[in-house]
Design a protein around this motif. Structure first.
Motif, PDB file in Angstrom:
ATOM      1  N   ASP A 247       2.615  29.147 -28.458  1.00  0.00           N
ATOM      2  CA  ASP A 247       2.032  29.200 -27.116  1.00  0.00           C
ATOM      3  C   ASP A 247       0.505  29.132 -27.121  1.00  0.00           C
ATOM      4  O   ASP A 247      -0.148  29.576 -26.193  1.00  0.00           O
ATOM      5  N   ALA A 248      -0.050  28.512 -28.145  1.00  0.00           N
ATOM      6  CA  ALA A 248      -1.491  28.273 -28.166  1.00  0.00           C
ATOM      7  C   ALA A 248      -1.829  27.219 -27.110  1.00  0.00           C
ATOM      8  O   ALA A 248      -0.987  26.395 -26.758  1.00  0.00           O
ATOM      9  N   PRO A 249      -3.051  27.241 -26.596  1.00  0.00           N
ATOM     10  CA  PRO A 249      -3.429  26.258 -25.563  1.00  0.00           C
ATOM     11  C   PRO A 249      -3.163  24.808 -25.968  1.00  0.00           C
ATOM     12  O   PRO A 249      -2.730  24.010 -25.151  1.00  0.00           O
ATOM     13  N   GLU A 250      -3.382  24.466 -27.238  1.00  0.00           N
ATOM     14  CA  GLU A 250      -3.147  23.074 -27.657  1.00  0.00           C
ATOM     15  C   GLU A 250      -1.663  22.730 -27.643  1.00  0.00           C
ATOM     16  O   GLU A 250      -1.294  21.581 -27.394  1.00  0.00           O
ATOM     17  N   ASP A 251      -0.794  23.720 -27.878  1.00  0.00           N
ATOM     18  CA  ASP A 251       0.647  23.475 -27.796  1.00  0.00           C
ATOM     19  C   ASP A 251       1.067  23.216 -26.353  1.00  0.00           C
ATOM     20  O   ASP A 251       1.864  22.319 -26.076  1.00  0.00           O
ATOM     21  N   THR A 252       0.529  24.009 -25.439  1.00  0.00           N
ATOM     22  CA  THR A 252       0.820  23.807 -24.016  1.00  0.00           C
ATOM     23  C   THR A 252       0.299  22.454 -23.559  1.00  0.00           C
ATOM     24  O   THR A 252       1.001  21.716 -22.850  1.00  0.00           O
ATOM     25  N   ALA A 253      -0.899  22.104 -23.991  1.00  0.00           N
ATOM     26  CA  ALA A 253      -1.468  20.799 -23.614  1.00  0.00           C
ATOM     27  C   ALA A 253      -0.606  19.658 -24.142  1.00  0.00           C
ATOM     28  O   ALA A 253      -0.367  18.670 -23.430  1.00  0.00           O
ATOM     29  N   ARG A 254      -0.108  19.790 -25.359  1.00  0.00           N
ATOM     30  CA  ARG A 254       0.755  18.745 -25.938  1.00  0.00           C
ATOM     31  C   ARG A 254       2.057  18.624 -25.143  1.00  0.00           C
ATOM     32  O   ARG A 254       2.542  17.517 -24.886  1.00  0.00           O
ATOM     33  N   ALA A 255       2.629  19.767 -24.744  1.00  0.00           N
ATOM     34  CA  ALA A 255       3.863  19.750 -23.955  1.00  0.00           C
ATOM     35  C   ALA A 255       3.632  19.077 -22.606  1.00  0.00           C
ATOM     36  O   ALA A 255       4.435  18.245 -22.171  1.00  0.00           O
ATOM     37  N   LEU A 256       2.543  19.416 -21.950  1.00  0.00           N
ATOM     38  CA  LEU A 256       2.251  18.810 -20.650  1.00  0.00           C
ATOM     39  C   LEU A 256       1.985  17.315 -20.788  1.00  0.00           C
ATOM     40  O   LEU A 256       2.417  16.524 -19.954  1.00  0.00           O
ATOM     41  N   ALA A 257       1.312  16.922 -21.864  1.00  0.00           N
ATOM     42  CA  ALA A 257       1.054  15.500 -22.104  1.00  0.00           C
ATOM     43  C   ALA A 257       2.351  14.732 -22.341  1.00  0.00           C
ATOM     44  O   ALA A 257       2.448  13.553 -22.001  1.00  0.00           O
ATOM     45  N   ALA A 258       3.359  15.407 -22.916  1.00  0.00           N
ATOM     46  CA  ALA A 258       4.657  14.764 -23.145  1.00  0.00           C
ATOM     47  C   ALA A 258       5.475  14.666 -21.862  1.00  0.00           C
ATOM     48  O   ALA A 258       6.498  13.981 -21.840  1.00  0.00           O
ATOM     49  N   GLY A 259       5.043  15.366 -20.806  1.00  0.00           N
ATOM     50  CA  GLY A 259       5.747  15.285 -19.533  1.00  0.00           C
ATOM     51  C   GLY A 259       6.399  16.569 -19.071  1.00  0.00           C
ATOM     52  O   GLY A 259       7.149  16.569 -18.092  1.00  0.00           O
ATOM     53  N   ALA A 260       6.129  17.688 -19.753  1.00  0.00           N
ATOM     54  CA  ALA A 260       6.722  18.960 -19.346  1.00  0.00           C
ATOM     55  C   ALA A 260       6.270  19.337 -17.942  1.00  0.00           C
ATOM     56  O   ALA A 260       5.127  19.113 -17.560  1.00  0.00           O
ATOM     57  N   THR A 261       7.192  19.916 -17.192  1.00  0.00           N
ATOM     58  CA  THR A 261       6.891  20.429 -15.859  1.00  0.00           C
ATOM     59  C   THR A 261       6.220  21.787 -15.981  1.00  0.00           C
ATOM     60  O   THR A 261       5.315  22.115 -15.216  1.00  0.00           O
ATOM     61  N   ALA A 262       6.699  22.590 -16.929  1.00  0.00           N
ATOM     62  CA  ALA A 262       6.166  23.929 -17.178  1.00  0.00           C
ATOM     63  C   ALA A 262       6.463  24.293 -18.617  1.00  0.00           C
ATOM     64  O   ALA A 262       7.312  23.677 -19.265  1.00  0.00           O
ATOM     65  N   VAL A 263       5.763  25.313 -19.110  1.00  0.00           N
ATOM     66  CA  VAL A 263       5.964  25.791 -20.478  1.00  0.00           C
ATOM     67  C   VAL A 263       6.094  27.310 -20.429  1.00  0.00           C
ATOM     68  O   VAL A 263       5.254  27.986 -19.850  1.00  0.00           O
ATOM     69  N   LEU A 264       7.163  27.824 -21.039  1.00  0.00           N
ATOM     70  CA  LEU A 264       7.383  29.264 -21.142  1.00  0.00           C
ATOM     71  C   LEU A 264       7.410  29.655 -22.607  1.00  0.00           C
ATOM     72  O   LEU A 264       7.993  28.949 -23.427  1.00  0.00           O
ATOM     73  N   ALA A 265       6.787  30.779 -22.914  1.00  0.00           N
ATOM     74  CA  ALA A 265       6.763  31.275 -24.290  1.00  0.00           C
ATOM     75  C   ALA A 265       8.068  31.979 -24.625  1.00  0.00           C
ATOM     76  O   ALA A 265       8.673  32.632 -23.771  1.00  0.00           O
TER      77      ALA A 265
END
Length: 122
Positions: free
Chosen positions: A88-106
């Motif tokens: 759940d580091a910021p770069e992991d969230t950014a990568r998920a959003l760049a892949a098309g994630a709607t949201a990210v939960l830890a």
């Protein structure tokens, strides 16, 4: 969708994680499960779901690639995809959003946050 309830596809290679999520959501949603990215794409080709809860780290196709393929499929491009990740580091969230994630939960998922996220996107 059965009986007016929304259908959620839970994708995780860890059976314990799938069981925990299904227990949290039991009764409120119809559930489908897949234990790999490849299996998730097969489920999505053969049925309609309203939202995908998608683990990031899986052997074979990881969550990022599964999400990219969902977004590249016109029939599925609108589908909300909520990533579940122990990273759940910021770069992991950014990568998920760049892949098309709607949201990210830890992970581990907080039940209140999970329910609030589902209510927001369903």
């Amino acid at each position: 969708m059965t009986d007016g309830r929304r259908t959620i596809l839970v994708v995780d290679d860890a059976p314990d994680s799938i069981m925990a999520l299904c227990a949290l959501l039991k009764g409120a949603y119809d559930m489908k499960v897949a234990v790999s990215g490849e299996a998730a794409l097969r489920v999505l080709r053969g049925t309609t779901v309203d939202l995908v809860l998608l683990d990031v780290v899986m052997p074979g196709l990881d969550g990022y690639e599964v999400c990219r393929r969902i977004r590249a499929t016109p029939r599925l491009a609108h589908l909300p995809v909520v990533f579940l990740s122990a990273h759940d580091a910021p770069e992991d969230t950014a990568r998920a959003l760049a892949a098309g994630a709607t949201a990210v939960l830890a992970k581990p998922v907080e039940p209140e946050r999970l329910h609030a996220t589902l209510e927001r996107w369903l």
